[in-house]
Design a protein around this motif. Structure first.
Motif, PDB file in Angstrom:
ATOM      1  N   ASP A   1      -3.601  -4.145  -4.011  1.00  0.00           N
ATOM      2  CA  ASP A   1      -3.390  -2.785  -3.243  1.00  0.00           C
ATOM      3  C   ASP A   1      -2.491  -2.888  -2.062  1.00  0.00           C
ATOM      4  O   ASP A   1      -2.082  -1.930  -1.505  1.00  0.00           O
ATOM      5  N   LEU A   2      -1.939  -4.259  -1.587  1.00  0.00           N
ATOM      6  CA  LEU A   2      -0.771  -4.383  -0.791  1.00  0.00           C
ATOM      7  C   LEU A   2       0.416  -4.797  -1.438  1.00  0.00           C
ATOM      8  O   LEU A   2       1.548  -4.817  -0.591  1.00  0.00           O
ATOM      9  N   GLN A   3       0.329  -4.892  -2.768  1.00  0.00           N
ATOM     10  CA  GLN A   3       1.644  -5.452  -3.535  1.00  0.00           C
ATOM     11  C   GLN A   3       2.815  -4.377  -3.095  1.00  0.00           C
ATOM     12  O   GLN A   3       4.076  -4.691  -2.970  1.00  0.00           O
ATOM     13  N   ARG A   4       2.541  -3.038  -3.202  1.00  0.00           N
ATOM     14  CA  ARG A   4       3.473  -2.142  -3.138  1.00  0.00           C
ATOM     15  C   ARG A   4       2.927  -1.022  -1.680  1.00  0.00           C
ATOM     16  O   ARG A   4       1.904  -0.514  -1.586  1.00  0.00           O
ATOM     17  N   GLN A   5       3.610  -1.486  -0.601  1.00  0.00           N
ATOM     18  CA  GLN A   5       3.572  -0.703   0.474  1.00  0.00           C
ATOM     19  C   GLN A   5       4.739  -0.133   1.166  1.00  0.00           C
ATOM     20  O   GLN A   5       5.263  -0.544   2.326  1.00  0.00           O
ATOM     21  N   TRP A   6       5.458   0.651   0.378  1.00  0.00           N
ATOM     22  CA  TRP A   6       6.676   1.355   0.647  1.00  0.00           C
ATOM     23  C   TRP A   6       6.695   2.049   1.991  1.00  0.00           C
ATOM     24  O   TRP A   6       7.523   1.822   2.890  1.00  0.00           O
TER      25      TRP A   6
ATOM     26  N   GLY B   1      17.535  -2.671   2.497  1.00  0.00           N
ATOM     27  CA  GLY B   1      18.830  -3.535   2.158  1.00  0.00           C
ATOM     28  C   GLY B   1      18.571  -4.868   2.819  1.00  0.00           C
ATOM     29  O   GLY B   1      18.837  -5.812   2.471  1.00  0.00           O
ATOM     30  N   GLU B   2      17.812  -5.093   3.964  1.00  0.00           N
ATOM     31  CA  GLU B   2      17.888  -6.346   4.606  1.00  0.00           C
ATOM     32  C   GLU B   2      16.595  -6.989   4.152  1.00  0.00           C
ATOM     33  O   GLU B   2      16.431  -8.430   4.502  1.00  0.00           O
ATOM     34  N   GLY B   3      15.789  -6.550   3.405  1.00  0.00           N
ATOM     35  CA  GLY B   3      14.422  -7.261   2.865  1.00  0.00           C
ATOM     36  C   GLY B   3      13.290  -6.772   3.159  1.00  0.00           C
ATOM     37  O   GLY B   3      12.166  -7.522   2.577  1.00  0.00           O
ATOM     38  N   ALA B   4      13.043  -5.583   3.779  1.00  0.00           N
ATOM     39  CA  ALA B   4      11.657  -5.054   4.010  1.00  0.00           C
ATOM     40  C   ALA B   4      11.262  -4.601   2.767  1.00  0.00           C
ATOM     41  O   ALA B   4      11.639  -3.800   2.043  1.00  0.00           O
ATOM     42  N   SER B   5      10.011  -4.752   2.612  1.00  0.00           N
ATOM     43  CA  SER B   5       9.145  -4.357   1.453  1.00  0.00           C
ATOM     44  C   SER B   5       8.598  -2.561   1.507  1.00  0.00           C
ATOM     45  O   SER B   5       8.162  -2.030   0.838  1.00  0.00           O
ATOM     46  N   GLY B   6       8.953  -2.298   3.102  1.00  0.00           N
ATOM     47  CA  GLY B   6       8.434  -0.938   3.210  1.00  0.00           C
ATOM     48  C   GLY B   6       8.639  -0.794   4.942  1.00  0.00           C
ATOM     49  O   GLY B   6       9.158  -1.660   5.608  1.00  0.00           O
ATOM     50  N   LYS B   7       8.363   0.339   5.218  1.00  0.00           N
ATOM     51  CA  LYS B   7       8.219   0.737   6.663  1.00  0.00           C
ATOM     52  C   LYS B   7       7.202   1.524   7.241  1.00  0.00           C
ATOM     53  O   LYS B   7       6.343   2.009   6.467  1.00  0.00           O
ATOM     54  N   TRP B   8       7.227   1.925   8.697  1.00  0.00           N
ATOM     55  CA  TRP B   8       6.145   2.780   9.120  1.00  0.00           C
ATOM     56  C   TRP B   8       6.629   4.223   9.287  1.00  0.00           C
ATOM     57  O   TRP B   8       8.094   4.382   9.618  1.00  0.00           O
ATOM     58  N   VAL B   9       5.706   5.333   9.474  1.00  0.00           N
ATOM     59  CA  VAL B   9       6.357   6.320   9.852  1.00  0.00           C
ATOM     60  C   VAL B   9       4.987   6.938  10.735  1.00  0.00           C
ATOM     61  O   VAL B   9       3.949   6.537  10.519  1.00  0.00           O
ATOM     62  N   ALA B  10       5.308   7.690  11.725  1.00  0.00           N
ATOM     63  CA  ALA B  10       4.539   7.867  12.948  1.00  0.00           C
ATOM     64  C   ALA B  10       3.772   9.511  12.538  1.00  0.00           C
ATOM     65  O   ALA B  10       2.960   9.608  13.227  1.00  0.00           O
ATOM     66  N   HIS B  11       4.258  10.060  11.443  1.00  0.00           N
ATOM     67  CA  HIS B  11       3.447  11.382  11.165  1.00  0.00           C
ATOM     68  C   HIS B  11       3.766  11.537   9.676  1.00  0.00           C
ATOM     69  O   HIS B  11       4.784  11.269   8.887  1.00  0.00           O
ATOM     70  N   TRP B  12       2.713  12.206   9.252  1.00  0.00           N
ATOM     71  CA  TRP B  12       2.609  12.549   7.833  1.00  0.00           C
ATOM     72  C   TRP B  12       3.548  13.210   6.885  1.00  0.00           C
ATOM     73  O   TRP B  12       4.079  12.886   5.967  1.00  0.00           O
ATOM     74  N   LYS B  13       4.257  13.993   7.607  1.00  0.00           N
ATOM     75  CA  LYS B  13       5.508  14.886   7.333  1.00  0.00           C
ATOM     76  C   LYS B  13       6.663  13.930   7.104  1.00  0.00           C
ATOM     77  O   LYS B  13       7.756  14.524   6.080  1.00  0.00           O
TER      78      LYS B  13
ATOM     79  N   TRP C   1      12.614   3.760  -1.207  1.00  0.00           N
ATOM     80  CA  TRP C   1      12.032   2.586  -1.898  1.00  0.00           C
ATOM     81  C   TRP C   1      11.739   2.871  -3.240  1.00  0.00           C
ATOM     82  O   TRP C   1      11.745   2.260  -4.318  1.00  0.00           O
ATOM     83  N   GLU C   2      11.375   4.316  -3.543  1.00  0.00           N
ATOM     84  CA  GLU C   2      11.257   4.614  -4.797  1.00  0.00           C
ATOM     85  C   GLU C   2      12.556   4.591  -5.718  1.00  0.00           C
ATOM     86  O   GLU C   2      12.514   4.013  -7.001  1.00  0.00           O
ATOM     87  N   LYS C   3      13.600   4.777  -5.188  1.00  0.00           N
ATOM     88  CA  LYS C   3      15.042   4.643  -6.007  1.00  0.00           C
ATOM     89  C   LYS C   3      15.126   3.385  -6.341  1.00  0.00           C
ATOM     90  O   LYS C   3      15.808   3.146  -7.459  1.00  0.00           O
ATOM     91  N   VAL C   4      14.937   2.169  -5.469  1.00  0.00           N
ATOM     92  CA  VAL C   4      15.218   0.799  -5.851  1.00  0.00           C
ATOM     93  C   VAL C   4      14.021   0.615  -6.834  1.00  0.00           C
ATOM     94  O   VAL C   4      14.404  -0.245  -7.902  1.00  0.00           O
TER      95      VAL C   4
END
Length: 627
Positions: free
Chosen positions: A90-95, A396-408, A417-420
């Motif tokens: 459940d941590l393999q994909r954390q876009w 592009g730099e190699g991150a497997s995902g990122k954070w957002v501060a709001h659900w929207k 990440w979905e496109k990749v």
């Protein structure tokens, strides 16, 4: 089994669903770690004081040495000669991971728990429920946070009723903004997002518990015990990992203390060592010099790093406070592409893709996207393009995902990440870390950028607003500089504690090191080449504070203008003018929680600053413990 801890007032009964027999047993069993945490925090302050006094930089560890508190050789750690963790399913994909608190200040459960519903219905791959920077600490918010998480993870009817209503609200918004529903089956959607919890750092104390010696219990112990013990069975039953984010770690020795704490908890619960998984937020400059060593110290618990921005900038500013030539520019100029920031990010990505002894790599979760899609059409459009571009750069730099501060923001940024289509970027080839003088210099590299009055106003206005929000229990707040109130082209940003920390740190630099201003400013007759002085700061403080007093209730609650706002001003003013730079803005705020009396605040601020100057120690306990 809790005779060696004291819980203040009647909270043990009021929160008996949080302070269960099982959690109290675990707290009692692990209370001995409190002494060890206090020792490493004292050592941290001694290192900081020595750097200031001797004017020395942070440096890499001796490769022949052993990491303090462990048996791990530094060179072995750098070469990956340690046993790390396989990344669970459940941590393999954390876009996209969202982040925010699970509670609101002074609200009933049915309202407060809505935060959790928004998070778990957002479509984020994971949600880091914050117990630290974004969670208010007034009254019993830390316990409300734990209660709400327990109710949600156990799918209590109270939570499910709220979730059903929230799902429809979210769809109403998404139909108007995205042209489609984002929640098709809310009950099924609740199972999608991995639950993650950020405990408070080793440098913070819990407000409600003391050990047998009357010493405030480290918040790290309390947070991790309450979250894990209350929820591990339900998480495992649902096939979910038990995951924590660990903040503010400065050294591998401190990571070793966390490892001791988590391993002790696993032994107490009869869990296999490494069952609890952890991400580490790389928020401290010193940690960047010890990334492989930190991975090794956390061993089977460690799954990845996160590259934040505000806290990290603050740590660099603090570590270099002694150097008159180290002066940060406007905060807006310090992006992840800037000088020391790009070198920091590069070291993190190289560290996670260095394999351990079994060939396991680790995850890199990119930084925070603070934008919120609320404002004018032009403002939202420009900000969303910027947010997507930032995500594309990190991917592009190699991150497997990122954070957002709001659900929207989830459905706006996640498509990058979905496109990749790759679950992660584990094992992507990067050069191994090196430990040269050039590497060390790069981690404190300052580059030319604007340093101007507009930047100073922004720093000061947001810092004052954040201190005010903190005092009201809103450590996560949507803010922008006062000059842009009413301008919907300039969006509010979701800010947390790091917001205040870095803004006051930079202002302290400018005032005490004589920052050279790079732009003319006709409003206060400043020319490029003039020096930012304490006199100039005082003038700006009067002007920016007056704007907040005159602001509408939407931006600055009227009730705060005679209560928490004057205290926020007093704290900011003391911090910026002090010759002894405070290590943490949050300390001065914490000792004034639940206090709206300015005279009391002044006494507490003076007590803190005098103790810091004379003894070199911080006041971190709850001064109202007995109340």
């Amino acid at each position: 089994m809790s005779s060696n801890i004291t819980i203040r007032n009647d909270l043990k009964n009021t929160y008996k669903d949080v302070y269960t027999d099982e959690t109290l047993s675990a707290l009692s069993a692990l209370t001995h770690v409190n002494k060890r945490i206090k020792e490493v925090m004292a050592t941290r302050m001694q290192r900081r004081a020595a750097r200031q006094q001797n004017k020395t930089r942070i440096d890499f560890l001796d490769p022949a040495s052993t990491i303090h508190g462990t048996t791990i050789n530094v060179q072995d750690a750098r070469e990956g000669k340690f046993e790390g963790s396989v990344i669970p399913a459940d941590l393999q994909r954390q876009w996209i991971q969202g982040t925010g608190p699970a509670a609101k200040p002074n609200t009933p459960v049915e309202n407060s728990i809505r935060n959790v519903a928004y998070a778990l219905l957002s479509g984020a791959d994971g949600w880091m429920f914050d117990g630290e920077d974004a969670l208010g600490q007034v009254t019993t918010m830390s316990l409300d946070n734990q209660r709400n998480l327990k109710l949600a993870i156990h799918k209590d009817p109270v939570f499910l009723i709220v979730a059903a209503n929230v799902a429809e609200e979210m769809n109403r918004w998404s139909r108007s903004f995205l042209g489609r529903d984002i929640v098709s089956d809310w009950e099924e959607q609740l199972n999608f997002t991995t639950k993650i919890f950020r405990a408070r750092g080793l440098h913070l104390d819990d407000r409600h518990i003391r050990d047998a010696d009357g010493v405030a219990m480290a918040a790290s112990i309390v947070d991790s015990m309450l979250y894990v013990v209350n929820n591990y069975k339900a998480l495992q039953k649902a096939g979910s990992s038990i995951v924590l984010y660990l903040p503010k770690i400065q050294t591998a020795e401190e990571a070793g203390v966390w490892n001791e704490l988590l391993s002790g908890l696993e032994n107490h619960l009869g869990l296999e060592i490494g069952t609890i998984k952890v991400y580490v937020l790389v928020e401290q400059l010193e940690a960047t010099y010890q990334l492989m060593e930190i991975r090794a110290a956390l061993g089977k618990h460690f799954v990845g790093y996160n590259t934040g921005r505000w806290d990290y900038i603050n740590s660099v500013s603090d570590a270099m406070a002694w150097d008159k030539d180290f002066i940060n520019p406007n905060i807006e100029a310090i992006t992840m592409k800037y000088g020391y920031m790009r070198n920091y990010e590069d070291r993190v990505r190289r560290a996670v893709n260095t394999p351990d002894i079994n060939g396991n790599f680790a995850l890199w979760q990119g930084g925070m996207e603070p934008d919120i899609p609320v404002g004018s059409a032009a403002g939202v459009s420009a900000s969303m393009k910027k947010a997507v571009a930032g995500a594309e750069r990190e991917q592009g730099e190699g991150a497997s995902g990122k954070w957002v501060a709001h659900w929207k923001m989830v459905h706006i940024v996640r498509p990058v990440w979905e496109k990749v289509g790759e679950a992660n970027q584990l094992g992507r080839e990067f050069a191994r870390l090196t430990y040269s003088q050039q590497d060390a210099d790069g981690l404190i590299l300052i580059e030319p950028a604007p340093t101007d009055i507009r930047g100073a106003r922004n720093l000061l206005s947001v810092a004052l607003q954040y201190g005010n929000a903190f005092g009201q229990g809103m450590q996560a707040a949507a803010l922008k500089p006062a000059d842009f109130f009413g301008n919907d082209d300039i969006l509010y940003l979701m800010e947390d504690m790091a917001t205040g920390e870095i803004r006051l740190s930079i202002l302290w630099e400018w005032a005490h090191k004589g920052a050279i201003l790079t732009e003319n400013d006709s409003e206060i007759d400043i020319k490029a080449g003039d020096v930012f002085s304490e006199t100039l700061y005082r003038k700006l403080l009067v002007q920016e504070y007056e704007k907040l007093l005159n602001a509408g209730n939407k931006d600055v609650y009227d009730s705060s203008k005679t209560t928490t706002l004057p205290i926020a001003r007093e704290i900011a003013d003391t911090y910026i003018l002090s010759g002894t730079k405070p290590p943490w803005f949050i300390d001065l705020l914490n000792i004034n929680l639940n206090n709206t009396n300015l005279d009391v605040a002044k006494n507490r601020i003076n007590l803190y600053m005098n103790t810091l100057a004379k003894e070199g120690t911080r006041i971190t306990e709850n001064l109202d413990f007995s109340k």
